[in-house]
Write a protein that holds these residues in place. Structure first.
Motif, PDB file in Angstrom:
ATOM      1  N   ARG A 186      28.567 -20.611  -7.327  1.00  0.00           N
ATOM      2  CA  ARG A 186      26.940 -20.694  -7.427  1.00  0.00           C
ATOM      3  C   ARG A 186      26.589 -19.151  -7.793  1.00  0.00           C
ATOM      4  N   GLN A 189      26.506 -18.898 -11.627  1.00  0.00           N
ATOM      5  CA  GLN A 189      25.587 -19.735 -12.059  1.00  0.00           C
ATOM      6  C   GLN A 189      24.097 -19.195 -12.081  1.00  0.00           C
ATOM      7  N   ARG A 190      23.888 -18.666 -10.955  1.00  0.00           N
ATOM      8  CA  ARG A 190      22.625 -17.931 -10.814  1.00  0.00           C
ATOM      9  C   ARG A 190      22.377 -16.896 -11.864  1.00  0.00           C
ATOM     10  N   ALA A 197      31.240 -20.221 -13.910  1.00  0.00           N
ATOM     11  CA  ALA A 197      30.453 -20.969 -12.896  1.00  0.00           C
ATOM     12  C   ALA A 197      31.747 -22.435 -12.864  1.00  0.00           C
ATOM     13  N   TYR A 201      34.066 -24.269 -10.047  1.00  0.00           N
ATOM     14  CA  TYR A 201      33.838 -25.625  -9.583  1.00  0.00           C
ATOM     15  C   TYR A 201      34.921 -26.473  -9.941  1.00  0.00           C
ATOM     16  N   GLU A 218      29.601 -31.702  -3.958  1.00  0.00           N
ATOM     17  CA  GLU A 218      28.709 -30.663  -4.562  1.00  0.00           C
ATOM     18  C   GLU A 218      29.273 -29.978  -5.944  1.00  0.00           C
ATOM     19  N   ARG A 222      27.304 -29.784  -9.343  1.00  0.00           N
ATOM     20  CA  ARG A 222      27.102 -28.277  -9.998  1.00  0.00           C
ATOM     21  C   ARG A 222      27.453 -28.362 -11.418  1.00  0.00           C
TER      22      ARG A 222
END
Length: 285
Positions: A186, A189-190, A197, A201, A218, A222
């Protein structure tokens, strides 16, 4: 882990009760609550051991450790010495001296590897690391050490009560480590690093130990998000389909279904669960 500390302490006490320890009835030594180092004075081993045991029952962990150490020092080759090491493991653990408890457990294993109480020493090593696991935002070295120790207990003593408890804790540690991967994913990703990312995942999805954790739905969602960002619609659709097939009632699938529908993609399985609130999607848990 920190949140399970009181219950684990209680269980460790129950486990210790299964270790064969004979206690003679001897009056307790006098002394106040303040701890002082014991001066060397040759005393009967039974008196030293049982005074330590009485301190243990009074939850005076540091005082108990002093007496059990004295048993080891004055009578190193006796049966009492073996018992005293076990009691030190427990007293150190109760006093939150995890490094010392692990050291005492290692000493017992080295000296008495085939003893019937060796499983307890192996278990306590793993438990001490388990209870030092911190939140996913921090280093997870204790989680890795706990996982290694718990697996060792399961491998060495299958079918035992130690292995049963280890199996539960192994699942908890795997969930913790998968959560760490998700937190890093996360973050990337941000930060606008979609490839980094994706790797995080995918590590949750591809790792067989992590696949059974609560983080898998999740992770798939994602991947849908990130792949759509990269314009990889087929890949996003594939991850959404896997999510729907395995977790049709998950709120993460409801989110993926809605997201893909907005992009003109149609998944075969309709979601059976409700969508997450926007706040929960931003801050999972």
């Amino acid at each position: 882990m920190r949140s399970s500390l009181p219950a684990s302490k209680f269980r460790a006490g129950l486990v210790l009760a299964t270790v064969a320890v004979s206690v003679l009835t001897i009056p307790a030594c006098s002394g106040g609550a303040k701890r002082t180092r014991l001066a060397y004075e040759e005393r009967p081993v039974e008196a030293l051991y049982n005074t330590g045991y009485q301190r243990l029952n009074s939850r005076r962990w540091a005082d108990a450790i002093d007496y059990f150490q004295e048993v080891e020092r004055q009578h190193p080759y006796s049966e009492w010495s073996r018992r005293a090491i076990l009691m030190q493991i427990y007293a150190y653990y109760q006093n939150n001296n995890y490094a010392e408890a692990i050291s005492a457990a290692d000493r017992f294993i080295q000296l008495f590897p085939g003893n019937p109480s060796a499983p307890y020493a192996f278990y306590m090593k793993a438990l001490c690391n388990f209870e030092q696991i911190t939140d996913v935002g921090r280093d997870q070295s204790y989680a890795q050490q706990a996982l290694t120790g718990l697996r060792d207990v399961s491998r060495r003593y299958p079918g035992s009560s130690y292995a049963t408890d280890a199996a539960v804790k192994i699942n908890m540690v795997n969930d913790q480590l998968a959560g760490k991967e998700m937190a890093i994913g996360r973050y990337y990703q941000r930060a606008g690093q979609p490839l980094a990312a994706i790797n995080r995942y995918k590590s949750v999805i591809d790792n067989q130990d992590y696949q059974r954790t609560s983080h898998t739905p999740e992770a798939l969602y994602r991947l849908v998000e990130v792949n759509l960002t990269l314009g990889l619609r087929d890949e996003a659709n594939r991850n959404g389909s896997v999510l729907g097939f395995n977790y049709p009632g998950s709120p993460w699938y409801a989110e993926a279904y809605a997201l893909l529908s907005e992009e003109g993609q149609q998944l075969e399985v309709a979601p059976t669960g409700q969508r997450e609130s926007w706040l929960r999607r931003i801050i999972p848990g």
